[in-house]
Scaffold this motif. Structure first.
Motif, mmCIF file in Angstrom:
data_model
loop_
_atom_site.group_PDB
_atom_site.id
_atom_site.type_symbol
_atom_site.label_atom_id
_atom_site.label_comp_id
_atom_site.label_asym_id
_atom_site.label_seq_id
_atom_site.Cartn_x
_atom_site.Cartn_y
_atom_site.Cartn_z
ATOM 1 N N ASP A 45 -37.528 82.795 14.505
ATOM 2 C CA ASP A 45 -38.957 82.531 14.680
ATOM 3 C C ASP A 45 -39.784 82.915 13.462
ATOM 4 N N ALA A 46 -39.179 83.640 12.525
ATOM 5 C CA ALA A 46 -39.857 84.005 11.278
ATOM 6 C C ALA A 46 -38.814 84.481 10.286
ATOM 7 N N ILE A 104 -46.447 85.748 14.618
ATOM 8 C CA ILE A 104 -45.420 85.088 15.449
ATOM 9 C C ILE A 104 -45.808 85.080 16.898
#
Length: 315
Positions: free
Chosen positions: A99-100, A310
């Motif tokens: 996600d990051a 996020i």
């Protein structure tokens, strides 16, 4: 649109203040936030190291876990990055898994290319040119010392002495300008911030009311300062060590130089320190030092940043 945090001014001054308030809340309630746990789905964050690390590795890995996420730590020796896989390919693969992406690397061109090809947020954990996560921690530390609203960072006088031509000098000039602070850089010719960094700071200061002054006189830079900051003179891969030490010795942060600062001034150093070179034991371990508070605040500031980027958490 995917937001990245590659340089300090990839966020606005208002967003910086918001992040610092969030970081303070996270420090006050260290285990009270699970921003990376979304309805039982743990968000995963790749933390990539192309340079050795202690504080960055620990603070990101622990912070992601404390937010309820899953840190995936990679280094060039144990991944295909070390065998020549392109940054673009790496960005596209990682974007499908996590996600990051947090990365500590060398040239700013590498992180710019990563962000160009990634479809998830990319966070700069240190490059040759910038160290924005460190400055969030530094500003949090200054705010704690002043025991005031983060808005009153405006007007605080910070002196940065030594080598200001690389990541810490650049990020200090920009991040403190965003907070409306007055920065005085004390560094010899050849070790001062680049013109484009100073020009960007001037644009920011026109909005925030801050200022930046560059001088080759260490005493002039430090006189009356509320905060005195420095960084290592010798980093990985640098050559001409003897010449650098000779050039920078007049800018050592020692008791005599610190004596020109405000009586209640605090001392910052991003670590690791080369004791006896850019800073003395007496200052590093003295009552004005906030070096280890600063190191701790990497954890809280980065947790706030990741939750904000996020998790969409802007409490």
């Amino acid at each position: 649109m995917t937001r990245h945090f590659l340089k300090d001014h990839d966020i606005t001054p208002a967003e910086q203040a918001e992040l610092l308030r969030f970081a303070a809340a996270m420090k006050n309630d260290r285990h009270g936030f699970d921003s990376l746990n979304h309805q039982g789905r743990l968000r995963s964050v790749a933390v990539v190291f192309e340079k050795p690390s202690t504080r960055t590795r620990l603070s990101f890995q622990i912070g992601i876990a404390e937010l309820g996420g899953h840190p995936v730590v990679l280094d060039s020796q144990s991944s295909q990055l070390g065998r020549g896989e392109s940054i673009a390919d790496t960005a596209q693969v990682l974007s499908r898994y996590v996600d990051a992406i947090v990365i500590r690397t060398f040239g700013d061109d590498r992180i710019a290319e990563l962000a160009q090809h990634a479809t998830v947020p990319v966070v700069n954990a240190l490059t040759d040119g910038w160290h924005p996560c460190q400055l969030l921690a530094d500003l949090q530390t200054v705010a704690e010392h002043r025991r005031e609203s983060l808005h009153t960072l405006r007007g605080t006088k910070l002196a940065f002495v030594g080598d200001a031509a690389f990541n810490m000098g650049n990020s200090t000039v920009i991040a403190c300008s965003m907070a409306g602070m007055h920065v005085r850089v004390g560094a010899p010719a050849g070790y001062q911030p680049a013109d484009d960094v100073l020009e960007r700071a001037a644009e920011i200061n026109a909005e925030t009311g801050g200022s930046v002054t560059v001088t080759d006189d260490a005493v002039k830079a430090v006189t009356g300062a509320d905060v005195v900051s420095t960084d290592a003179w010798l980093s990985m891969g640098m050559k001409d060590h003897e010449q650098r030490v000779a050039d920078l010795t007049p800018y050592q942060l020692n008791a005599a130089l610190l004596g020109h600062a405000a009586e209640d001034a605090i001392v910052l150093h991003c670590l690791p320190a080369h004791r006896g070179e850019e800073i003395t034991d007496a200052v590093m371990d003295g009552p004005q030092s906030r070096v280890f508070d600063q190191a701790e605040n990497r954890l809280h500031a980065q947790k706030a940043l990741l939750a904000w980027l996020i998790g969409g958490d802007r409490r």
